[in-house]
Write a protein that holds these residues in place. Sequence first.
Motif, PDB file in Angstrom:
ATOM      1  N   LEU A 124       3.293  24.916  71.479  1.00 34.87           N
ATOM      2  CA  LEU A 124       4.481  24.761  70.934  1.00 34.87           C
ATOM      3  C   LEU A 124       4.818  25.848  69.975  1.00 34.87           C
ATOM      4  CD1 LEU A 124       5.650  21.063  70.165  1.00 34.87           C
ATOM      5  CD2 LEU A 124       5.957  22.636  72.355  1.00 34.87           C
ATOM      6  N   HIS A 125       6.014  26.472  70.071  1.00 37.69           N
ATOM      7  CA  HIS A 125       6.310  27.789  68.989  1.00 37.69           C
ATOM      8  C   HIS A 125       6.553  27.172  67.956  1.00 37.69           C
ATOM      9  CE1 HIS A 125       7.899  31.516  67.982  1.00 37.69           C
ATOM     10  NE2 HIS A 125       7.714  32.157  69.040  1.00 37.69           N
ATOM     11  N   ILE A 126       6.449  28.017  66.710  1.00 37.17           N
ATOM     12  CA  ILE A 126       6.591  27.608  65.471  1.00 37.17           C
ATOM     13  C   ILE A 126       8.056  27.700  65.102  1.00 37.17           C
ATOM     14  CG2 ILE A 126       6.466  29.715  64.426  1.00 37.17           C
ATOM     15  CD1 ILE A 126       5.251  26.552  62.776  1.00 37.17           C
ATOM     16  N   SER A 127       8.576  28.452  66.112  1.00 36.83           N
ATOM     17  CA  SER A 127      10.312  28.234  66.097  1.00 36.83           C
ATOM     18  C   SER A 127      10.774  26.907  66.653  1.00 36.83           C
ATOM     19  CB  SER A 127      10.780  29.507  66.667  1.00 36.83           C
ATOM     20  OG  SER A 127      12.106  29.256  67.257  1.00 36.83           O
ATOM     21  N   ALA A 128      11.782  26.538  66.077  1.00 40.91           N
ATOM     22  CA  ALA A 128      11.940  25.000  66.406  1.00 40.91           C
ATOM     23  C   ALA A 128      12.467  25.211  67.934  1.00 40.91           C
ATOM     24  CB  ALA A 128      13.081  24.514  65.538  1.00 40.91           C
ATOM     25  N   VAL A 129      13.345  26.293  68.483  1.00 41.31           N
ATOM     26  CA  VAL A 129      13.630  26.177  69.721  1.00 41.31           C
ATOM     27  C   VAL A 129      12.958  26.985  70.579  1.00 41.31           C
ATOM     28  CG1 VAL A 129      16.051  25.561  68.958  1.00 41.31           C
ATOM     29  CG2 VAL A 129      15.513  27.976  69.154  1.00 41.31           C
ATOM     30  N   GLY A 130      11.875  27.550  70.011  1.00 38.11           N
ATOM     31  CA  GLY A 130      10.810  28.392  71.167  1.00 38.11           C
ATOM     32  C   GLY A 130      11.456  29.635  71.449  1.00 38.11           C
ATOM     33  N   LEU A 131      11.587  29.884  72.545  1.00 37.67           N
ATOM     34  CA  LEU A 131      12.098  31.317  73.019  1.00 37.67           C
ATOM     35  C   LEU A 131      13.573  31.084  73.434  1.00 37.67           C
ATOM     36  CD1 LEU A 131       8.864  32.881  74.806  1.00 37.67           C
ATOM     37  CD2 LEU A 131       9.720  33.128  72.314  1.00 37.67           C
ATOM     38  N   ALA A 132      14.544  30.139  73.475  1.00 39.47           N
ATOM     39  CA  ALA A 132      15.418  29.909  73.921  1.00 39.47           C
ATOM     40  C   ALA A 132      16.280  30.897  73.523  1.00 39.47           C
ATOM     41  CB  ALA A 132      16.133  28.489  73.386  1.00 39.47           C
ATOM     42  N   PHE A 164      -1.374  21.830  73.161  1.00 41.84           N
ATOM     43  CA  PHE A 164      -2.701  22.055  72.777  1.00 41.84           C
ATOM     44  C   PHE A 164      -2.748  23.049  71.574  1.00 41.84           C
ATOM     45  CE2 PHE A 164      -5.375  20.403  75.859  1.00 41.84           C
ATOM     46  CZ  PHE A 164      -4.688  19.843  76.718  1.00 41.84           C
ATOM     47  N   GLY A 165      -1.569  23.433  70.996  1.00 39.73           N
ATOM     48  CA  GLY A 165      -1.542  24.287  69.895  1.00 39.73           C
ATOM     49  C   GLY A 165      -0.189  25.098  69.432  1.00 39.73           C
ATOM     50  N   VAL A 166      -0.419  25.973  68.593  1.00 35.90           N
ATOM     51  CA  VAL A 166       1.005  26.440  67.828  1.00 35.90           C
ATOM     52  C   VAL A 166       0.963  27.864  68.554  1.00 35.90           C
ATOM     53  CG1 VAL A 166       2.306  26.776  65.765  1.00 35.90           C
ATOM     54  CG2 VAL A 166       0.917  25.120  66.069  1.00 35.90           C
ATOM     55  N   LYS A 167       2.246  28.576  68.788  1.00 38.83           N
ATOM     56  CA  LYS A 167       2.313  29.874  69.167  1.00 38.83           C
ATOM     57  C   LYS A 167       3.466  30.591  68.279  1.00 38.83           C
ATOM     58  CE  LYS A 167       2.883  33.484  71.540  1.00 38.83           C
ATOM     59  NZ  LYS A 167       3.849  33.682  72.688  1.00 38.83           N
ATOM     60  N   VAL A 168       3.034  31.688  67.689  1.00 37.33           N
ATOM     61  CA  VAL A 168       4.016  32.439  66.674  1.00 37.33           C
ATOM     62  C   VAL A 168       3.836  34.011  67.476  1.00 37.33           C
ATOM     63  CG1 VAL A 168       2.098  32.960  65.025  1.00 37.33           C
ATOM     64  CG2 VAL A 168       4.267  33.051  64.470  1.00 37.33           C
ATOM     65  N   ARG A 169       5.105  34.530  67.343  1.00 38.10           N
ATOM     66  CA  ARG A 169       5.249  35.610  67.847  1.00 38.10           C
ATOM     67  C   ARG A 169       5.384  36.851  66.564  1.00 38.10           C
ATOM     68  NH1 ARG A 169       9.448  37.796  71.069  1.00 38.10           N
ATOM     69  NH2 ARG A 169       8.266  39.049  72.148  1.00 38.10           N
ATOM     70  N   LYS A 197      -5.160  24.867  68.080  1.00 39.75           N
ATOM     71  CA  LYS A 197      -5.289  25.935  68.123  1.00 39.75           C
ATOM     72  C   LYS A 197      -4.017  26.771  67.524  1.00 39.75           C
ATOM     73  CE  LYS A 197      -9.633  25.261  69.613  1.00 39.75           C
ATOM     74  NZ  LYS A 197     -10.136  25.389  70.757  1.00 39.75           N
ATOM     75  N   LEU A 198      -4.411  27.962  66.907  1.00 39.59           N
ATOM     76  CA  LEU A 198      -3.405  28.983  66.834  1.00 39.59           C
ATOM     77  C   LEU A 198      -3.298  29.938  67.650  1.00 39.59           C
ATOM     78  CD1 LEU A 198      -0.866  29.771  65.074  1.00 39.59           C
ATOM     79  CD2 LEU A 198      -2.391  30.781  63.271  1.00 39.59           C
ATOM     80  N   MET A 199      -2.233  30.280  68.212  1.00 41.90           N
ATOM     81  CA  MET A 199      -2.199  31.469  69.298  1.00 41.90           C
ATOM     82  C   MET A 199      -0.971  32.713  68.625  1.00 41.90           C
ATOM     83  SD  MET A 199      -0.641  31.869  73.262  1.00 41.90           S
ATOM     84  CE  MET A 199      -2.082  31.159  74.112  1.00 41.90           C
ATOM     85  N   VAL A 200      -1.448  33.735  68.565  1.00 42.77           N
ATOM     86  CA  VAL A 200      -0.624  34.677  67.849  1.00 42.77           C
ATOM     87  C   VAL A 200      -0.263  35.749  68.908  1.00 42.77           C
ATOM     88  CG1 VAL A 200      -0.371  36.228  65.896  1.00 42.77           C
ATOM     89  CG2 VAL A 200      -1.739  34.035  65.639  1.00 42.77           C
ATOM     90  N   HIS A 201       0.706  36.190  68.884  1.00 47.24           N
ATOM     91  CA  HIS A 201       1.410  37.234  69.821  1.00 47.24           C
ATOM     92  C   HIS A 201       1.124  38.736  68.686  1.00 47.24           C
ATOM     93  CE1 HIS A 201       4.635  39.746  72.129  1.00 47.24           C
ATOM     94  NE2 HIS A 201       4.133  40.434  70.809  1.00 47.24           N
ATOM     95  N   VAL A 202       0.122  39.266  69.038  1.00 53.51           N
ATOM     96  CA  VAL A 202      -0.328  40.562  68.305  1.00 53.51           C
ATOM     97  C   VAL A 202       0.098  41.971  68.683  1.00 53.51           C
ATOM     98  CG1 VAL A 202      -2.276  39.355  67.320  1.00 53.51           C
ATOM     99  CG2 VAL A 202      -2.457  40.990  69.246  1.00 53.51           C
ATOM    100  N   SER A 203       1.002  42.036  69.559  1.00 57.17           N
ATOM    101  CA  SER A 203       1.319  43.336  70.210  1.00 57.17           C
ATOM    102  C   SER A 203       2.725  43.458  69.511  1.00 57.17           C
ATOM    103  CB  SER A 203       1.829  43.113  71.716  1.00 57.17           C
ATOM    104  OG  SER A 203       2.346  44.553  72.158  1.00 57.17           O
ATOM    105  N   GLY A 204       2.719  44.643  68.810  1.00 61.70           N
ATOM    106  CA  GLY A 204       3.966  45.322  68.060  1.00 61.70           C
ATOM    107  C   GLY A 204       3.964  44.455  66.559  1.00 61.70           C
TER     108      GLY A 204
END
Length: 393
Positions: A124-132, A164-169, A197-204
């Motif tokens: 799940l994204h840490i943003s309440a609405v994901g990538l909507a 299974f975890g948290v995503k943050v961009r 688990k924490l998944m982090v978008h690290v590009s840019g």
Amino acid sequence: MTTTPTNYDLILTGGTLLDPGQGIHGRRDVAFKDGLVAAVAEHIEAEPDDTIIDVTGKLITPGLIDLHGHFYHGGNGSAVHPDQNCLSAGTTTGVDAGSAGFLNYQAMRDYVFPAHQTRLLAFLHISAVGLASNRVLGGGLHDMRVIDVDQTADAIKSNPNFCFGVKVRMHYNAVAPWNAREAMKLARKAADQSGTKLMVHVSGTPLPLPEVLEFLGPGDISTHAFNGDHESILDRNGKIRPEARAAADRGVIMDVAHAGVHCDTEVVKAALEQDFFPDTISTDIHIPPPDRTVYLMNDLVSKFHAMGLSLEGAISASTVKPAKVLGLEDSIGSLKPGMSGDAAVFDLREGRFVWHDMAGHNVDGKVRLDTFLTVRAGNAVWREGRLTHMGQC
Ligand SMILES: [Zn+2]
């Protein structure tokens, strides 16, 4: 070793099994029953009414696991149709990387995922609405009111077989530099609070990469790890930055998440030369803007093999390793008897193949994994057009 005749639902016969999870690379038959792997042996005796598929000369692997894709089809503007983009590539498990947040994941869980045969899981994204709002607001962490740690953690905790975890961009379009540190802290907190688990978008990333990596511990995921953006794993001299090496050494997962723009061939080649390997190969599959090339799992396994990863290494990074990241290594990512009956069969097609990245680099290869058959829960769910004969032999 030959088995005694047993009644199976499906037998793959004549193939070469490459299953790094149980250290097998050799001639094996594989049989399925009641959705699970029932037997693996050099020859499996069939009963007259067993369904047999002859895969002589082909490569059998565990069903591939795509640790980073966007599968909330219809739920936001860039998510793909899961079955069309997974089963055709030999992928039997797809993990949605933050397409939804705590406010809008229920439709993904209750309506979208159950409509597909692919096993679909989520961060799940840490943003309440994901990538909507991604295509109009660029990611949506510019206004921090969209983050609620407690509700995100509660949603994850109440869906243990789905989340299974948290995503943050951490991308400069997704989060303002003055919010980035706080967004990382809150994402870390949500992962800890939910025990995942924490998944982090690290590009840019708007933060220096070493600072982002400090937030990650063993089993957390640095996704788009081989990007060629300004904060890459390489220093100005093309050497692996010590902080990236230290993160990998303490067990942070270096995940490919190729997409169109998040994996630079030159970074991968430099990393491989310095024995810095991807832990997991994943697609970041999404509906790309025009002029962007994205690849599915069979092409990415082929591309990484062409760049110097052994076939065993590439299959390991797309089967048993992502299964371990998810904590599901006892049920998926290998074809041990008793595990889920998820398998892929590939033709190792020889020729000249070229894969691209969006930095303008090409990779030349001599072998491509062409999907021949995908088996999910013991059923043949996708088959290449030439496969017309199924039955006794
Ligand atoms: Zn993504």
